[in-house]
Design a protein around this motif. Structure first.
Motif, mmCIF file in Angstrom:
data_model
loop_
_atom_site.group_PDB
_atom_site.id
_atom_site.type_symbol
_atom_site.label_atom_id
_atom_site.label_comp_id
_atom_site.label_asym_id
_atom_site.label_seq_id
_atom_site.Cartn_x
_atom_site.Cartn_y
_atom_site.Cartn_z
ATOM 1 N N GLN A 191 2.378 1.302 -16.735
ATOM 2 C CA GLN A 191 1.419 2.380 -16.983
ATOM 3 C C GLN A 191 1.976 3.775 -16.708
ATOM 4 O O GLN A 191 1.526 4.757 -17.298
ATOM 5 C CB GLN A 191 0.168 2.173 -16.116
ATOM 6 C CG GLN A 191 -0.590 0.905 -16.425
ATOM 7 C CD GLN A 191 -1.141 0.910 -17.845
ATOM 8 O OE1 GLN A 191 -1.851 1.821 -18.246
ATOM 9 N NE2 GLN A 191 -0.772 -0.115 -18.612
ATOM 10 N N GLU A 192 2.945 3.888 -15.783
ATOM 11 C CA GLU A 192 3.433 5.207 -15.386
ATOM 12 C C GLU A 192 4.629 5.648 -16.229
ATOM 13 O O GLU A 192 5.481 4.828 -16.588
ATOM 14 C CB GLU A 192 3.858 5.188 -13.907
ATOM 15 C CG GLU A 192 2.712 5.041 -12.927
ATOM 16 C CD GLU A 192 1.809 6.259 -12.860
ATOM 17 O OE1 GLU A 192 2.179 7.320 -13.429
ATOM 18 O OE2 GLU A 192 0.733 6.148 -12.260
ATOM 19 N N LYS A 193 4.678 6.930 -16.514
ATOM 20 C CA LYS A 193 5.845 7.499 -17.174
ATOM 21 C C LYS A 193 6.976 7.554 -16.154
ATOM 22 O O LYS A 193 6.814 8.058 -15.049
ATOM 23 C CB LYS A 193 5.530 8.900 -17.688
ATOM 24 C CG LYS A 193 6.645 9.515 -18.499
ATOM 25 C CD LYS A 193 6.238 10.891 -19.033
ATOM 26 C CE LYS A 193 7.386 11.485 -19.847
ATOM 27 N NZ LYS A 193 7.012 12.824 -20.405
ATOM 28 N N THR A 194 8.120 7.043 -16.550
ATOM 29 C CA THR A 194 9.216 6.920 -15.584
ATOM 30 C C THR A 194 10.192 8.091 -15.659
ATOM 31 O O THR A 194 10.329 8.744 -16.692
ATOM 32 C CB THR A 194 10.008 5.615 -15.815
ATOM 33 O OG1 THR A 194 10.556 5.612 -17.132
ATOM 34 C CG2 THR A 194 9.105 4.405 -15.634
ATOM 35 N N ILE A 207 9.757 4.708 -11.019
ATOM 36 C CA ILE A 207 11.069 4.086 -11.258
ATOM 37 C C ILE A 207 11.001 3.066 -12.390
ATOM 38 O O ILE A 207 11.871 3.022 -13.254
ATOM 39 C CB ILE A 207 11.599 3.439 -9.963
ATOM 40 C CG1 ILE A 207 11.966 4.546 -8.985
ATOM 41 C CG2 ILE A 207 12.758 2.488 -10.241
ATOM 42 C CD1 ILE A 207 12.852 4.185 -7.860
ATOM 43 N N ASP A 208 9.943 2.225 -12.373
ATOM 44 C CA ASP A 208 9.889 1.119 -13.338
ATOM 45 C C ASP A 208 8.590 1.050 -14.137
ATOM 46 O O ASP A 208 8.393 0.122 -14.920
ATOM 47 C CB ASP A 208 10.122 -0.208 -12.633
ATOM 48 C CG ASP A 208 9.092 -0.490 -11.536
ATOM 49 O OD1 ASP A 208 8.144 0.311 -11.369
ATOM 50 O OD2 ASP A 208 9.245 -1.511 -10.833
ATOM 51 N N GLY A 209 7.702 2.009 -13.946
ATOM 52 C CA GLY A 209 6.442 1.993 -14.680
ATOM 53 C C GLY A 209 5.294 1.339 -13.941
ATOM 54 O O GLY A 209 4.137 1.430 -14.363
ATOM 55 N N GLY A 210 5.583 0.648 -12.863
ATOM 56 C CA GLY A 210 4.514 0.051 -12.068
ATOM 57 C C GLY A 210 4.273 -1.419 -12.362
ATOM 58 O O GLY A 210 4.992 -2.059 -13.136
ATOM 59 N N MET A 211 3.241 -1.940 -11.745
ATOM 60 C CA MET A 211 2.944 -3.371 -11.762
ATOM 61 C C MET A 211 2.428 -3.838 -13.126
ATOM 62 O O MET A 211 1.635 -3.163 -13.775
ATOM 63 C CB MET A 211 1.888 -3.677 -10.682
ATOM 64 C CG MET A 211 1.502 -5.115 -10.552
ATOM 65 S SD MET A 211 2.884 -6.129 -9.970
ATOM 66 C CE MET A 211 2.179 -7.771 -10.121
#
Length: 474
Positions: free
Chosen positions: A334-337, A320-324
């Motif tokens: 870090q994550e592709k949203t 949802i937001d790319g992570g912490m």
């Protein structure tokens, strides 16, 4: 008395009734109309402009003159009053929303206070973080986000699963309800001994069905089918106990499903719209001892305000937001949203009501659900004992404080299903006697008293006797 003899008589049309039945039905319809004239008038007055499924639900020619929704005016505790001034013990409870009854003081006070602050939607909600933290504490879920409805929550959960796995197929189970998005409005259909997944209703795109498996819930063969498609499946979504069949509570099946999805890298989604916070403070996952990857919630947690909740493991929710990440260092999402949005998500009134509910549930602890579950089981047992002793072809089952009628006798015999066509008259009789219940099951709340339950049992008995006198029951 044989099961075959106990079946309620069909009411396909008025012409199939004998003179005695026709006269009884005519008299009952007249009495029902006399009690609820304003509800009927309102249905007719606005039908040309208001497109509303409730206005024609259960339509059959034989009962046409009583096919209209009761229009509510006021509600408090376990009771509701309609626009004609009739008082009802309510067993619908907002379709599962009102665990504490209508208008509980702790929610009313929170909403009243919040209204003074205005409905600001553009800025970030000052309560969203606190509500998410409370939600995580009660459910054990790592991360949380909010939507407006259960349908939106399910849509988002499925999108997160697809984004995380880069797969597209979804497995679900017949009899479950996961909202009204195209994705979940599909069914299994057998034609020429071949099972196909097809749209459930006109207007649902056939292309959606291509990415769905619809399986039998609790059936071990379904696990084998999931294995066969494991490299294609993004998610398996489960209503852990289906509202339509509360008697099916397959703990071992759920444990095997959890292990299978874990091994295959398939996201396991629990749809806890009804079971969340109702069966246990931590929902059906705690009840069955199964931790889902993502779960969807709504109803109870909104305290009567519109809400949907998507919660789950960080590895999925991070989409949802790319992570912490943190301020003051070199960290970054870090994550592709994927995409998630909604103007009214985290609405101020929904957030303040949710905070009040979660705080109340935290204070009460599991005793609240344990006592309500026990009372409901006793109530359903009383009714089933009466049905059995009096030869009434109805059987009820409950999962905690959720209850519904279930197949009578041999479930494989379609003649024993308590079809809505056969059950309608019982519901209309109960409404006429001040018990608000419609097809699709009912729920008890903590506001229902012993007197309420006794009134319901008495109304059921009177309704059965009247239907017998009218020739609609043996």
């Amino acid at each position: 008395m044989q099961t075959q003899e106990l079946k309620l008589q069909q009411l396909p049309n008025h012409n199939s009734l004998n003179n005695h039945q026709r006269q009884y039905l005519s008299d009952f319809i007249k009495r029902y109309n006399q009690k609820t004239p304003k509800s009927k008038q309102q249905a007719q007055a606005y039908r040309h402009v208001l497109a509303d499924v409730r206005g024609s639900a259960g339509f059959r020619a034989a009962i046409k003159e009583i096919v209209y929704p009761i229009v509510g005016k006021y509600a408090s505790g376990s009771r509701m009053w309609d626009i004609d001034g009739n008082e009802y013990v309510d067993l619908m409870m907002g379709f599962g929303v009102n665990l504490f009854g209508y208008n509980p003081a702790f929610i009313k006070e929170a909403l009243t206070e919040r209204l003074e602050q205005g409905i600001h939607i553009g800025p970030q909600s000052d309560l969203a973080g606190e509500v998410a933290e409370l939600f995580s504490e009660l459910t054990g879920m790592e991360r949380v986000t909010f939507s407006n409805t259960g349908t939106e929550a399910v849509m988002t959960a499925l999108r997160l699963a697809r984004a995380a796995t880069n797969r597209h197929k979804i497995a679900m189970f017949s009899g479950s309800y996961h909202g009204h998005s195209d994705t979940s409005l599909v069914k299994a259909q057998i034609q020429d001994e071949i099972t196909q997944v097809v749209p459930m209703f006109p207007g649902v795109s056939p292309s959606v069905a291509a990415d769905a498996l619809v399986l039998q819930y609790g059936n071990l063969e379904s696990l084998e089918t999931i294995k066969e498609h494991q490299t294609e499946l993004a998610a398996v979504i489960v209503e852990p106990v289906q509202n339509s069949r509360p008697d099916i509570q397959p703990k071992e099946f759920l444990h095997q499903l959890r292990q299978l999805t874990k091994d295959a890298g398939i996201v396991l989604i629990f749809d806890e719209m009804l079971t969340g916070f109702r069966i246990h403070p931590s929902g059906a996952q705690a009840w069955f001892g199964v931790q889902a990857d993502i779960a969807t919630y709504g109803k109870i947690v909104g305290g009567g305000m519109p809400i949907g909740v998507i919660a789950g493991k960080a590895k999925y929710m991070d989409r949802i937001d790319g992570g912490m990440w943190n301020f003051g260092d070199t960290s970054a999402p870090q994550e592709k949203t994927t995409f998630f949005a909604g103007t009214y998500c985290k609405h101020p009134l929904s957030m303040v009501a949710a905070r009040a509910v979660l705080k109340y549930l935290k204070t009460q602890g599991p005793t609240l659900q344990e006592q309500l579950n026990h009372r409901t089981s006793q109530f359903i047992q009383q009714l089933n004992s009466y049905f059995e002793e009096d030869g009434v072809p109805i059987k009820l089952a409950n999962f905690g404080s959720i209850f519904n009628d279930v197949p009578f006798g041999d479930p494989s015999n379609i003649d024993n299903l308590p079809a809505s066509e056969n059950m309608d008259l019982i519901y209309y009789h109960l409404i006429h006697k001040g018990i608000f219940l419609r097809p699709g099951g009912g729920l008890l709340s903590t506001a229902h008293t012993d007197d309420d339950l006794n009134s319901i049992i008495q109304a059921v008995k009177e309704s059965i006797q009247e239907l017998r006198n009218g020739g609609f029951l043996p």
